[in-house]
Scaffold this motif. Structure first.
Motif, PDB file in Angstrom:
ATOM      1  N   PRO A   4     -54.373  23.668  22.666  1.00  0.00           N
ATOM      2  CA  PRO A   4     -53.478  22.909  21.816  1.00  0.00           C
ATOM      3  C   PRO A   4     -54.200  22.354  20.593  1.00  0.00           C
ATOM      4  CG  PRO A   4     -54.126  21.618  23.693  1.00  0.00           C
ATOM      5  CD  PRO A   4     -54.800  22.946  23.828  1.00  0.00           C
ATOM      6  N   LEU A 200     -42.135  21.314  28.942  1.00  0.00           N
ATOM      7  CA  LEU A 200     -43.158  22.319  28.633  1.00  0.00           C
ATOM      8  C   LEU A 200     -42.689  23.347  27.602  1.00  0.00           C
ATOM      9  CD1 LEU A 200     -44.726  23.008  32.151  1.00  0.00           C
ATOM     10  CD2 LEU A 200     -45.673  21.650  30.287  1.00  0.00           C
ATOM     11  N   LEU A 209     -49.193  19.539  23.467  1.00  0.00           N
ATOM     12  CA  LEU A 209     -49.137  18.559  24.560  1.00  0.00           C
ATOM     13  C   LEU A 209     -49.865  17.275  24.190  1.00  0.00           C
ATOM     14  CD1 LEU A 209     -49.698  20.977  27.577  1.00  0.00           C
ATOM     15  CD2 LEU A 209     -47.618  19.693  27.069  1.00  0.00           C
ATOM     16  N   THR A 210     -50.923  17.414  23.383  1.00  0.00           N
ATOM     17  CA  THR A 210     -51.702  16.224  23.034  1.00  0.00           C
ATOM     18  C   THR A 210     -51.024  15.374  21.958  1.00  0.00           C
ATOM     19  OG1 THR A 210     -52.933  17.597  21.505  1.00  0.00           O
ATOM     20  CG2 THR A 210     -53.950  17.172  23.624  1.00  0.00           C
ATOM     21  N   TRP A 217     -44.992  12.648  28.619  1.00  0.00           N
ATOM     22  CA  TRP A 217     -46.113  12.800  29.563  1.00  0.00           C
ATOM     23  C   TRP A 217     -45.778  12.166  30.911  1.00  0.00           C
ATOM     24  CZ3 TRP A 217     -50.058  15.847  30.129  1.00  0.00           C
ATOM     25  CH2 TRP A 217     -50.705  16.379  29.028  1.00  0.00           C
ATOM     26  N   TYR A 300     -54.011   6.192  23.802  1.00  0.00           N
ATOM     27  CA  TYR A 300     -53.117   7.297  24.183  1.00  0.00           C
ATOM     28  C   TYR A 300     -53.823   8.217  25.193  1.00  0.00           C
ATOM     29  CZ  TYR A 300     -50.277  11.566  23.543  1.00  0.00           C
ATOM     30  OH  TYR A 300     -49.512  12.684  23.738  1.00  0.00           O
ATOM     31  N   GLY A 301     -55.035   8.629  24.852  1.00  0.00           N
ATOM     32  CA  GLY A 301     -55.755   9.567  25.724  1.00  0.00           C
ATOM     33  C   GLY A 301     -56.058   8.961  27.083  1.00  0.00           C
ATOM     34  N   VAL A 304     -52.934   9.058  29.156  1.00  0.00           N
ATOM     35  CA  VAL A 304     -52.651  10.409  29.684  1.00  0.00           C
ATOM     36  C   VAL A 304     -53.584  10.712  30.864  1.00  0.00           C
ATOM     37  CG1 VAL A 304     -52.668  12.873  29.139  1.00  0.00           C
ATOM     38  CG2 VAL A 304     -51.754  11.245  27.477  1.00  0.00           C
ATOM     39  N   ALA A 305     -54.869  10.331  30.720  1.00  0.00           N
ATOM     40  CA  ALA A 305     -55.811  10.549  31.830  1.00  0.00           C
ATOM     41  C   ALA A 305     -55.396   9.725  33.044  1.00  0.00           C
ATOM     42  CB  ALA A 305     -57.225  10.176  31.390  1.00  0.00           C
ATOM     43  N   LEU A 308     -52.636  11.495  34.789  1.00  0.00           N
ATOM     44  CA  LEU A 308     -53.222  12.615  35.541  1.00  0.00           C
ATOM     45  C   LEU A 308     -53.804  12.119  36.870  1.00  0.00           C
ATOM     46  CD1 LEU A 308     -53.976  15.652  35.223  1.00  0.00           C
ATOM     47  CD2 LEU A 308     -56.138  14.908  34.233  1.00  0.00           C
ATOM     48  N   ALA A 309     -54.556  11.014  36.795  1.00  0.00           N
ATOM     49  CA  ALA A 309     -55.175  10.467  38.004  1.00  0.00           C
ATOM     50  C   ALA A 309     -54.108  10.004  38.997  1.00  0.00           C
ATOM     51  CB  ALA A 309     -56.100   9.305  37.629  1.00  0.00           C
ATOM     52  N   PHE A 312     -52.325  12.800  41.001  1.00  0.00           N
ATOM     53  CA  PHE A 312     -53.091  13.364  42.119  1.00  0.00           C
ATOM     54  C   PHE A 312     -53.368  12.317  43.202  1.00  0.00           C
ATOM     55  CE2 PHE A 312     -53.615  16.834  39.278  1.00  0.00           C
ATOM     56  CZ  PHE A 312     -53.882  17.934  40.074  1.00  0.00           C
ATOM     57  N   ILE A 580     -45.990  26.870  25.843  1.00  0.00           N
ATOM     58  CA  ILE A 580     -46.335  25.652  26.591  1.00  0.00           C
ATOM     59  C   ILE A 580     -47.423  24.843  25.889  1.00  0.00           C
ATOM     60  CG2 ILE A 580     -47.326  24.782  28.749  1.00  0.00           C
ATOM     61  CD1 ILE A 580     -45.934  27.047  30.195  1.00  0.00           C
TER      62      ILE A 580
ATOM     63  N   TRP B   3     -55.571  25.258  28.721  1.00  0.00           N
ATOM     64  CA  TRP B   3     -56.022  23.880  28.560  1.00  0.00           C
ATOM     65  C   TRP B   3     -55.478  22.978  29.673  1.00  0.00           C
ATOM     66  CZ3 TRP B   3     -53.025  19.497  27.464  1.00  0.00           C
ATOM     67  CH2 TRP B   3     -53.754  18.366  27.093  1.00  0.00           C
ATOM     68  N   TRP B  14     -60.754  17.356  43.773  1.00  0.00           N
ATOM     69  CA  TRP B  14     -60.642  16.207  44.685  1.00  0.00           C
ATOM     70  C   TRP B  14     -59.585  16.488  45.751  1.00  0.00           C
ATOM     71  CZ3 TRP B  14     -56.147  13.269  45.428  1.00  0.00           C
ATOM     72  CH2 TRP B  14     -56.292  12.244  46.376  1.00  0.00           C
ATOM     73  N   MET B  72     -58.922  15.118  21.704  1.00  0.00           N
ATOM     74  CA  MET B  72     -58.334  15.064  23.043  1.00  0.00           C
ATOM     75  C   MET B  72     -58.292  16.428  23.717  1.00  0.00           C
ATOM     76  SD  MET B  72     -54.847  13.197  24.030  1.00  0.00           S
ATOM     77  CE  MET B  72     -54.185  13.383  25.660  1.00  0.00           C
ATOM     78  N   GLN B  73     -58.346  17.466  22.901  1.00  0.00           N
ATOM     79  CA  GLN B  73     -58.353  18.822  23.436  1.00  0.00           C
ATOM     80  C   GLN B  73     -59.491  19.016  24.434  1.00  0.00           C
ATOM     81  OE1 GLN B  73     -58.424  21.745  20.375  1.00  0.00           O
ATOM     82  NE2 GLN B  73     -59.013  23.383  21.791  1.00  0.00           N
ATOM     83  N   LEU B  76     -59.572  15.420  27.459  1.00  0.00           N
ATOM     84  CA  LEU B  76     -58.765  15.302  28.678  1.00  0.00           C
ATOM     85  C   LEU B  76     -59.325  16.146  29.827  1.00  0.00           C
ATOM     86  CD1 LEU B  76     -56.349  13.708  29.741  1.00  0.00           C
ATOM     87  CD2 LEU B  76     -54.958  15.715  29.318  1.00  0.00           C
ATOM     88  N   ALA B  79     -62.173  14.184  31.056  1.00  0.00           N
ATOM     89  CA  ALA B  79     -61.695  13.002  31.782  1.00  0.00           C
ATOM     90  C   ALA B  79     -61.218  13.410  33.173  1.00  0.00           C
ATOM     91  CB  ALA B  79     -60.563  12.334  31.006  1.00  0.00           C
ATOM     92  N   ILE B  83     -62.547  12.012  36.643  1.00  0.00           N
ATOM     93  CA  ILE B  83     -61.610  11.456  37.640  1.00  0.00           C
ATOM     94  C   ILE B  83     -61.866  12.120  38.995  1.00  0.00           C
ATOM     95  CG2 ILE B  83     -59.170  11.438  38.341  1.00  0.00           C
ATOM     96  CD1 ILE B  83     -58.508  11.200  35.291  1.00  0.00           C
TER      97      ILE B  83
END
Lengths: 837, 101
Positions: A4, A200, A209-210, A217, A300-301, A304-305, A308-309, A312, A580, B3, B14, B72-73, B76, B79, B83
């Motif tokens: 992206p 997507l 996406l970013t 998100w 922002y980043g 998003v992280a 993601l965490a 999961f 996507i 990506w 994990w 960010m590409q 993330l 990151a 994680i």
């Protein structure tokens, strides 16, 4: 998909007359008139609002039930409800709030808002949206009707076995829950699929996406969690219903089952569910705070992280609901650590929001007040959550009122307050009207006071030992004042919610007209007319908004058709589909129009549910056949007998329509469906492994039948399916289709023979029941693959197949390959069981 | 590899590692692996320890090989790797301190 962050823009179309475009689009996209129009509506704005309005009605009903519970508990020997009714009401309160309010509300918000915030015209699968709504409504009505007739579920909203088994819960009460909730979950899965695909595949060109709005998100995280989180509960519900209806033992210890399997399957759904509810609310918060603070989001980043965490980690916590069932210390420690760790990404978001407020200039409009209420309440709920993650404390507080207080802090703090903020924020877009000042603020303060008065005290009630779900406590005078306080404040809370509802209704009916983009919003939803038109945008955005750019700046340009795909000159519902990762334009999708097919389909599924509830099992195949016929009709409406010319979306760019694309939205949807299906299959294998290893009364007393014959039949069936996977890769035409149909039918015959020859009576033991379920799962998928092959064959006979229209064969290939792989796994399990005994 | 998939790698490792260790734990306790001793511990403990260390190694490798910088590409996926590493270390560290069954 490529990397992206390679944004690009397209030249705009020349301006047109905005009113002309509006009329043209409205003719194509609007609902039909009158009641029939309500039945056939597939538009996301109509259905999103309908989802949310219906969810609010269920919220009110759940609230009334809560008041009845609090009235009963206000005194130690209350006689307002008898024990049976009390059990039904607390079960229905929890079930309604979880399955009929929270989840549909977040679905409704996503369905209503996502196309607007992404700058597209509708969700990916409008008919699926409608099907989801009808399934939700009918499922909810079945549960409510049961309550009116005194046969509502009464075993708690998590329906623990053996209490919910046939022995301890005779009658149809538990069946109402198992079938009703599963019916409603069709709606959740439908929403999850279309939300995932919409996010997507339907972003504006260049919106990688970013660069996606944070709300998208959050909704993407939510929808993926729903795809993976709901199947374990669906499986558990199906297994328990089969146990109750047909006496196949999955959870009954004496015949090799284990009640803990239910708890595992339920909480594999149940804990992620908390985050499924929280993430959309957090998305609303992340959207509202920067606007209310006149700045941009901080981190922002990092957010998003954190999403993601959370997506999961939230699947690694479920056992903390089972800390008292006798699990070894090391396993307890794993889940205790994971439960504590999940607070970290949550805290990252909290700090990002605080940082945003710190950097900006917060304006305490009503949405912001509700967000303050969220901070106060949710952080407290999060802290008691960390307390409950610590095993020794959990052992003390388990199943007490402390847990009830904690979950209400998390759910009302983490979902209801943000939803009230969202309602007051987006209300001008929904109704086109502004607020009547004062009433909303009063409602907020009354709700805040009522909530904390009710539930803060409840922590203490739990800490002094009051268990959940008891209806009287005559021997515990120390609980009296605590319960009375909670009951009094709960009525204050109800008054607050009533004031909030009145405020919303008054605003919709009597509020002053608002200007476009009254908040100076930073997302594309504010670049539309108010109230929002059925088609959303007269032309689609050529690029995403730049950070901090008010959406109002592009509104006029889009209304005049200076974006992409202006108007509806071909009289079809069209929107742009993008890749996507990059957001590059890929093709133009043509959507189906208004139809009653979703209603007919949900009515047919409802018929199946009612036949099951009535015990008329022999008739259920008729309803299933009806569903099959409607699926066939649904698919037929997607075919086309001829090629379509490319569509010009911008001066220098024409794109093919979806019939001529391989990577269609339907294909993305099937991938999502297979992910959910694969999770269900994995949960089934987990169940088999769990019972085999952990359950008492294994191995089964009867040795397995079949031996070498069984193995040969199994291998032959898988071999036939492998031929099917090969056939679907051949050149498009009649021969591969008929070959695929033939080998699938052969495989089906082999599976049926296997079932007849090699399976024991499934009521004997959990091993035999699970073998039957696995065989049935494989058989069902072979049948589906055969159906797909037959569908392609019919297309070939009608001349609808062409190398220029590759989508349907690509979709069949996905389903056929899934069937082959899962059947091979089932075969391995069956053969392994034969070897191991 | 796309990506999005790269970004999911760390948490995915994990997920696999956590499930594998939890599965080994249940299987080992049921089958009596903790009674099979290999000094200074048991087969059960070593099986879990090995899986845990493999998970840590896989996440550490991701942290090392995934590119740095570049907005960010790249951030993330990195990151995601961090994680994964943090989650593998923290959620499974009880292998070192708790008794098996």
């Amino acid at each position: 998909m490529t990397a992206p962050d390679k944004g690009f823009t397209l030249s705009p179309n020349p301006p047109q007359h905005a009113l002309h475009l509006h009329r043209e689009l409205n003719r194509v996209w609007a609902n039909d008139r009158g009641w029939w129009g309500q039945i056939t509506a597939v538009n996301h704005t109509t259905l999103g609002l309908r989802f949310m309005a219906t969810a609010l009605v269920f919220f009110a009903i759940g609230g009334v039930l809560a008041m009845m519970l609090r009235a009963q508990l206000a005194t130690p020997a209350g006689v307002f409800l008898d024990t049976e009714l009390y059990n039904q009401i607390f079960t229905m309160h929890g079930s309604i709030m979880m399955f009929l309010f929270a989840i549909p509300m977040l679905e409704g918000l996503g369905i209503w808002l996502l196309p607007k915030i992404l700058g597209t015209r509708d969700m990916a699968f409008p008919r699926l949206t409608a099907l989801g709504y009808w399934c939700y409504l009918f499922g909810g009505l079945i549960m409510l009707t049961a309550l009116l007739f005194g046969v509502a579920p009464r075993d708690g909203w998590f329906m623990y076995t053996p209490l919910s088994g046939a022995t301890h819960s005779p009658g149809i009460n538990a069946d109402i829950w198992l079938l009703g909730v599963t019916f409603v979950e069709i709606s959740a899965l439908a929403a999850a699929i279309e939300i995932t695909v919409t996010i997507l595949r339907q972003r504006p060109p260049g919106m990688t996406l970013t660069r996606m709005p944070l709300f998208a998100w959050y909704m993407l995280g939510t929808s993926v969690m729903m795809l993976v989180g709901f199947p374990p509960l669906i499986l558990g519900s199906v297994l328990l219903e089969v146990e109750r209806a047909f006496n196949w033992p999955f959870f009954e210890v004496a015949r090799g089952g284990d009640p803990l399997l239910w708890q595992h399957l339920f909480w594999l759904f149940g804990h992620p569910e908390v985050y499924i509810i929280f993430l959309p609310a957090a998305g609303a918060i992340s959207t509202i705070i920067p606007v209310m603070c006149r700045t941009q989001i901080v981190g922002y980043g990092a957010i998003v992280a954190a999403i993601l965490a959370l997506v999961f980690l939230s699947f690694g916590l479920w056992v903390h609901h089972m800390f008292t069932v006798g699990i070894p210390h090391m396993a307890l420690a794993f889940f205790s650590a994971a439960s504590a760790l999940v607070a970290v990404p949550t805290a990252v978001q909290i700090f990002a929001w605080i940082g945003t407020m710190w950097r900006g200039q917060p304006q305490m409009h009503l949405p912001m007040l509700h967000i303050m209420g969220f901070f106060l309440t949710f952080v407290m709920g999060g802290l008691t959550g960390v307390m409950l993650a610590i095993v020794p404390f959990n052992w003390q507080a388990h199943d007490t009122a402390f847990v009830t207080a904690h979950l209400h802090y998390v759910l009302i703090g983490g979902f209801v307050f943000p939803m009230m903020a969202a309602a007051s924020y987006w209300m001008p877009l929904i109704s086109g009207r502004g607020r009547i000042k004062g009433l909303g603020e009063a409602a907020f303060w009354v709700i805040l006071l009522g909530f904390h008065g009710t539930f803060f005290v409840m922590h203490l009630t739990g800490l002094v030992g009051m268990p959940r779900r008891i209806d009287t406590y005559p021997d515990n005078p120390e609980w009296i004042w605590l319960n009375l306080t909670s009951s009094i404040f709960s009525f204050v809370l109800t008054i607050g919610f009533a004031l909030f509802a009145i405020d919303m209704v008054l605003q919709a009916l009597l509020g002053p007209r608002t200007p476009r983009d009254p908040w100076k919003g930073q997302t594309l939803d504010w670049a539309m007319m108010r109230p929002t038109p059925s088609y959303t945008f007269a032309s689609l955005s050529t690029r995403p908004l730049t950070p901090g750019q008010p959406a109002g700046e592009v509104a006029l340009r889009l209304a005049r058709g200076e974006g992409l795909l202006p108007g509806a000159p071909r009289g079809r519902r069209e929107f742009l589909v993008t890749e996507i990762g990059t957001g590059r334009p890929d093709h133009v999708a043509i959507l189906p129009g208004n139809t009653a097919l979703p209603l007919a389909m949900s009515a047919m599924i409802g018929g199946f549910v009612l036949l099951m509830l009535a015990g008329l099992y022999i008739l259920t195949p008729l309803a299933l056949a009806g569903v099959g016929v409607l699926i066939w009709r649904w698919g037929r409406s997607l075919t086309t007998p001829h090629d379509h010319p490319p569509v010009s979306i911008a001066p220098e760019l024409s794109l093919p329509v979806h019939h001529h694309s391989r990577a269609t939205l339907v294909q993305s949807g099937i991938v999502c469906l297979l992910v959910a299906n694969g999770t269900l299959f994995a949960s089934l294998l987990f169940g088999l492994g769990f019972l085999t290893v952990v359950a008492p009364n294994w191995p089964a007393p009867l040795p397995l039948r079949g031996g070498m014959t069984e193995a040969i039949l199994t291998v032959a069936a898988v071999g036939a399916l492998a031929l099917g996977s090969l056939a679907v890769r051949l050149r498009i035409g009649v021969v591969p289709a008929i070959t695929g149909l033939a080998v699938n039918l052969l495989a089906l015959a082999l599976v049926a023979t296997l079932a007849a020859m090699a399976l024991h009576d499934p009521t004997n033991h959990a091993r035999d029941a699970l073998r039957a379920v696995l065989t049935g799962y494989a058989g069902l998928h072979v049948l589906m693959s055969a159906g797909f092959a037959g569908f392609v064959w019919q297309m070939a006979l009608r001349g609808e197949l062409s190398p220029n229209r590759p989508g349907v064969v690509a979709n069949w290939r996905l389903v056929q390959d899934y069937t082959t792989v899962t059947a091979a796994i089932v075969a391995l399990v069956v053969i392994w069981q034969g070897i191991a005994g | 590899m796309s990506w999005l998939m790269k970004s999911l790698l760390g948490p995915g490792v994990w997920g696999v590692c956590f499930s594998a260790v939890y599965g080994l734990h249940g299987l080992g306790c049921a089958r009596g692996w903790s009674d099979l001793t290999i000094a200074p511990s048991s087969v059960h403990h070593f099986a879990m320890l090995g899986t845990w260390l493999a998970g840590i190694g896989a996440c550490a490798l991701l942290v090392i090989v995934l590119p740095r910088g570049g907005g960010m590409q790249n951030q993330l996926p990195r990151a995601g790797a961090w994680i994964g590493l943090g989650a593998v270390v923290f959620t499974l560290f009880p292998i070192l301190v708790a008794s098996s069954c």
